[in-house]
Design a protein around this motif. Sequence first.
Motif, PDB file in Angstrom:
ATOM      1  N   GLN A 387       0.817  -1.213   0.000  1.00 39.93           N
ATOM      2  CA  GLN A 387       0.000   0.000   0.000  1.00 39.93           C
ATOM      3  C   GLN A 387       0.852   1.265   0.000  1.00 39.93           C
ATOM      4  OE1 GLN A 387      -3.542  -0.280   2.860  1.00 39.93           O
ATOM      5  NE2 GLN A 387      -2.246  -1.937   3.585  1.00 39.93           N
ATOM      6  N   ALA A 388       2.101   1.157   0.447  1.00 43.53           N
ATOM      7  CA  ALA A 388       3.000   2.318   0.471  1.00 43.53           C
ATOM      8  C   ALA A 388       3.536   2.584  -0.932  1.00 43.53           C
ATOM      9  CB  ALA A 388       4.146   2.067   1.438  1.00 43.53           C
ATOM     10  N   ASP A 389       4.093   3.776  -1.121  1.00 41.95           N
ATOM     11  CA  ASP A 389       4.689   4.113  -2.413  1.00 41.95           C
ATOM     12  C   ASP A 389       6.122   3.616  -2.509  1.00 41.95           C
ATOM     13  OD1 ASP A 389       2.443   5.794  -3.451  1.00 41.95           O
ATOM     14  OD2 ASP A 389       2.913   6.952  -1.654  1.00 41.95           O
ATOM     15  N   GLU A 390       6.770   3.475  -1.357  1.00 38.69           N
ATOM     16  CA  GLU A 390       8.146   2.992  -1.309  1.00 38.69           C
ATOM     17  C   GLU A 390       8.340   2.237  -0.006  1.00 38.69           C
ATOM     18  OE1 GLU A 390      12.752   4.732  -1.562  1.00 38.69           O
ATOM     19  OE2 GLU A 390      11.086   6.075  -1.062  1.00 38.69           O
ATOM     20  N   VAL A 391       9.121   1.158  -0.063  1.00 35.98           N
ATOM     21  CA  VAL A 391       9.406   0.366   1.130  1.00 35.98           C
ATOM     22  C   VAL A 391      10.912   0.234   1.302  1.00 35.98           C
ATOM     23  CG1 VAL A 391       9.192  -1.890   2.260  1.00 35.98           C
ATOM     24  CG2 VAL A 391       7.255  -0.945   0.977  1.00 35.98           C
ATOM     25  N   ILE A 392      11.382   0.557   2.489  1.00 34.30           N
ATOM     26  CA  ILE A 392      12.771   0.303   2.868  1.00 34.30           C
ATOM     27  C   ILE A 392      12.714  -0.763   3.957  1.00 34.30           C
ATOM     28  CG2 ILE A 392      14.872   1.263   3.876  1.00 34.30           C
ATOM     29  CD1 ILE A 392      14.074   3.962   2.657  1.00 34.30           C
ATOM     30  N   LEU A 393      13.283  -1.917   3.658  1.00 30.76           N
ATOM     31  CA  LEU A 393      13.109  -3.092   4.504  1.00 30.76           C
ATOM     32  C   LEU A 393      14.408  -3.420   5.224  1.00 30.76           C
ATOM     33  CD1 LEU A 393      10.684  -4.943   5.017  1.00 30.76           C
ATOM     34  CD2 LEU A 393      11.493  -6.410   3.165  1.00 30.76           C
ATOM     35  N   LEU A 394      14.359  -3.392   6.560  1.00 30.25           N
ATOM     36  CA  LEU A 394      15.526  -3.713   7.379  1.00 30.25           C
ATOM     37  C   LEU A 394      15.623  -5.215   7.629  1.00 30.25           C
ATOM     38  CD1 LEU A 394      15.068  -0.804   9.890  1.00 30.25           C
ATOM     39  CD2 LEU A 394      17.207  -1.221   8.675  1.00 30.25           C
ATOM     40  N   GLU A 395      16.765  -5.621   8.165  1.00 27.34           N
ATOM     41  CA  GLU A 395      16.939  -7.011   8.559  1.00 27.34           C
ATOM     42  C   GLU A 395      15.975  -7.357   9.695  1.00 27.34           C
ATOM     43  OE1 GLU A 395      20.757  -5.880   9.714  1.00 27.34           O
ATOM     44  OE2 GLU A 395      21.821  -6.869   8.068  1.00 27.34           O
ATOM     45  N   ILE A 396      15.705  -8.623   9.872  1.00 23.91           N
ATOM     46  CA  ILE A 396      14.804  -9.084  10.932  1.00 23.91           C
ATOM     47  C   ILE A 396      15.424  -8.804  12.300  1.00 23.91           C
ATOM     48  CG2 ILE A 396      13.713 -11.116  11.976  1.00 23.91           C
ATOM     49  CD1 ILE A 396      13.702 -12.348   9.127  1.00 23.91           C
ATOM     50  N   TYR A 397      14.594  -8.284  13.213  1.00 23.18           N
ATOM     51  CA  TYR A 397      15.021  -8.144  14.608  1.00 23.18           C
ATOM     52  C   TYR A 397      14.699  -9.457  15.313  1.00 23.18           C
ATOM     53  CZ  TYR A 397      15.528  -6.372  19.343  1.00 23.18           C
ATOM     54  OH  TYR A 397      15.933  -6.181  20.650  1.00 23.18           O
ATOM     55  N   PRO A 398      15.709 -10.173  15.821  1.00 19.56           N
ATOM     56  CA  PRO A 398      15.474 -11.536  16.313  1.00 19.56           C
ATOM     57  C   PRO A 398      14.837 -11.613  17.690  1.00 19.56           C
ATOM     58  CG  PRO A 398      17.786 -10.966  16.531  1.00 19.56           C
ATOM     59  CD  PRO A 398      17.137  -9.816  15.813  1.00 19.56           C
ATOM     60  N   ALA A 399      15.027 -10.580  18.530  1.00 18.28           N
ATOM     61  CA  ALA A 399      14.554 -10.616  19.921  1.00 18.28           C
ATOM     62  C   ALA A 399      15.047 -11.888  20.589  1.00 18.28           C
ATOM     63  CB  ALA A 399      13.038 -10.475  19.982  1.00 18.28           C
ATOM     64  N   ARG A 400      14.116 -12.746  21.015  1.00 22.07           N
ATOM     65  CA  ARG A 400      14.470 -13.940  21.775  1.00 22.07           C
ATOM     66  C   ARG A 400      14.862 -15.128  20.911  1.00 22.07           C
ATOM     67  NH1 ARG A 400       9.064 -12.866  21.751  1.00 22.07           N
ATOM     68  NH2 ARG A 400       7.741 -14.370  20.662  1.00 22.07           N
ATOM     69  N   GLU A 401      14.762 -14.988  19.580  1.00 23.97           N
ATOM     70  CA  GLU A 401      14.870 -16.151  18.699  1.00 23.97           C
ATOM     71  C   GLU A 401      16.241 -16.334  18.073  1.00 23.97           C
ATOM     72  OE1 GLU A 401      10.272 -16.619  17.148  1.00 23.97           O
ATOM     73  OE2 GLU A 401      11.748 -15.741  15.786  1.00 23.97           O
ATOM     74  N   LYS A 402      16.542 -17.579  17.755  1.00 23.41           N
ATOM     75  CA  LYS A 402      17.712 -17.932  16.959  1.00 23.41           C
ATOM     76  C   LYS A 402      17.326 -17.876  15.484  1.00 23.41           C
ATOM     77  CE  LYS A 402      20.122 -19.072  20.655  1.00 23.41           C
ATOM     78  NZ  LYS A 402      21.247 -18.219  21.138  1.00 23.41           N
ATOM     79  N   PRO A 403      18.288 -17.621  14.591  1.00 24.35           N
ATOM     80  CA  PRO A 403      17.971 -17.574  13.161  1.00 24.35           C
ATOM     81  C   PRO A 403      17.358 -18.883  12.660  1.00 24.35           C
ATOM     82  CG  PRO A 403      20.150 -16.672  13.575  1.00 24.35           C
ATOM     83  CD  PRO A 403      19.696 -17.278  14.865  1.00 24.35           C
ATOM     84  N   ILE A 404      16.477 -18.760  11.674  1.00 19.84           N
ATOM     85  CA  ILE A 404      15.883 -19.917  11.002  1.00 19.84           C
ATOM     86  C   ILE A 404      16.402 -19.921   9.572  1.00 19.84           C
ATOM     87  CG2 ILE A 404      13.741 -20.998  10.220  1.00 19.84           C
ATOM     88  CD1 ILE A 404      12.322 -19.641  12.556  1.00 19.84           C
ATOM     89  N   GLN A 405      16.950 -21.032   9.144  1.00 23.49           N
ATOM     90  CA  GLN A 405      17.554 -21.102   7.817  1.00 23.49           C
ATOM     91  C   GLN A 405      16.541 -20.720   6.731  1.00 23.49           C
ATOM     92  OE1 GLN A 405      19.374 -24.859   6.935  1.00 23.49           O
ATOM     93  NE2 GLN A 405      20.252 -24.183   4.997  1.00 23.49           N
ATOM     94  N   GLY A 406      16.953 -19.816   5.864  1.00 20.10           N
ATOM     95  CA  GLY A 406      16.108 -19.391   4.755  1.00 20.10           C
ATOM     96  C   GLY A 406      15.113 -18.300   5.086  1.00 20.10           C
TER      97      GLY A 406
END
Length: 464
Positions: A387-406
């Motif tokens: 819905q936005a005209d432009e999106v700037i997408l940051l990396e995921i903030y993990p908080a309590r989680e470990k990375p999930i492959q993919g």
Amino acid sequence: MKLRDYDIVYFLGIGGIGMSALARWFLHMGKQVSGYDLSETEITNELIKEGAEVHYEDEPAKIPSIVKDHPERTLVIYTPALPSDHQELNYLRAEKYNIIKRSAALGMISKDHFTVAVAGTHGKTTTTTMIAHLLKAADVNFTAFMGGISQNYLTNLLINGEYKKDTIIVAEADEYDRSFLQLHPNIAVVTSADPDHLDIFGSTAEIQKAFGDFISQIDGNGSLVIKSGLEKELINNDNRPPRVISYSLDSAEVTTGSISVDRGTYVFDYLAREETIEPLELNVPGNHNVENALAAITVARLLQVPTHKIKEAIKAFGGVKRRFEYILKTTDLVIIDDYAHHPVELSGLIDTVKRLFPGKKVTAIFQPHLYTRTRDFATGFAESLDQADEVILLEIYPAREKPIQGVTSGLISSQIKSTQTTLVSKKSIFEVLKKGNFEVVVTIGAGDIAQMVEPIKDVLINRT
């Protein structure tokens, strides 16, 4: 276990929004409060000013001596967001301290008081804060534990009057980890029950079951104020409270007529079977906030807050920090910050921005929160951001989680169809912002993007 048996309280995760409200309450009750958090924030700095001792390294050696010297007088409260290998938590367990979750502490505080509990996968923070604001305006004796910082009072703990038996407890009821099942409210509000926290619940059916269990814990003479449409999903013959009041912008027991917007002020009526309140003025943007106001006003009327106080308080309500918070508002540039971290929240937020600033270019800077939530709702996030005209997408903030492959922010960007999208790191975003053309910028997310808002503003101002 009784809270009065402890005069020392140690928090693991003291800077969290729910934990810090509890820490403030224990400080107010004259307890010695200290704790650990992952990083220094505005909240932890405020807690230190208020009398708490805080450190930022997960090391048992950092635990204050008063805690170590008096285990029998110490209550340890922890957030379920802590990892299982947290050193301090495991040390305190090994030393046989009395340890409870945040939700259990809130349940113990509210146990012997008339309690208003506000639940929902979104909308609960603003609704809780509105209720507290309405009760404050009427000078009701209450204590409110809010899941955000009130703009009117600059705190997430609002106390009005002397704490005693007839003090009303107003509490945000968090569904995460089924925390809200520690509460037994006299009045409950359910604003929404969308799929979320699927890492905990596993399915939409389990989320709905948890909300149904929460409803079943309403006092035998209590009331449920519920978003229209949820009754069929959450209420059955076994958990139906004595009084159920539905609310919605249309087709409900409590509703409103047409909503008009006058220079950013939302003007609407409160229409219920028993009464009409008109007109009401709300200076917090969005039809969803009008809906939150309907729920809050309904609770206030159940608690016999006078109509004239309601009108005054709704008009004066300043909202909640990081809920459609204006960071900058000039003719050439608008910056808005919002905590939205679910596709439904994102969609409502961007829709409101587009309506308030027609013809302006809207840039959404979004930081996804949690790997599991990104995995489960990537398509929904993409549809909302489109819905936005432009999106700037940051990396995921993990908080309590470990990375999930993919699982990366690329899962979202690859499904955004029509909007210009840029994937950035926290370091590279400022170079991107220096080069772009911006009119309305919305920073969005529940992670540490909150700490980036002021630097983003500085870059955009200096660029222009």
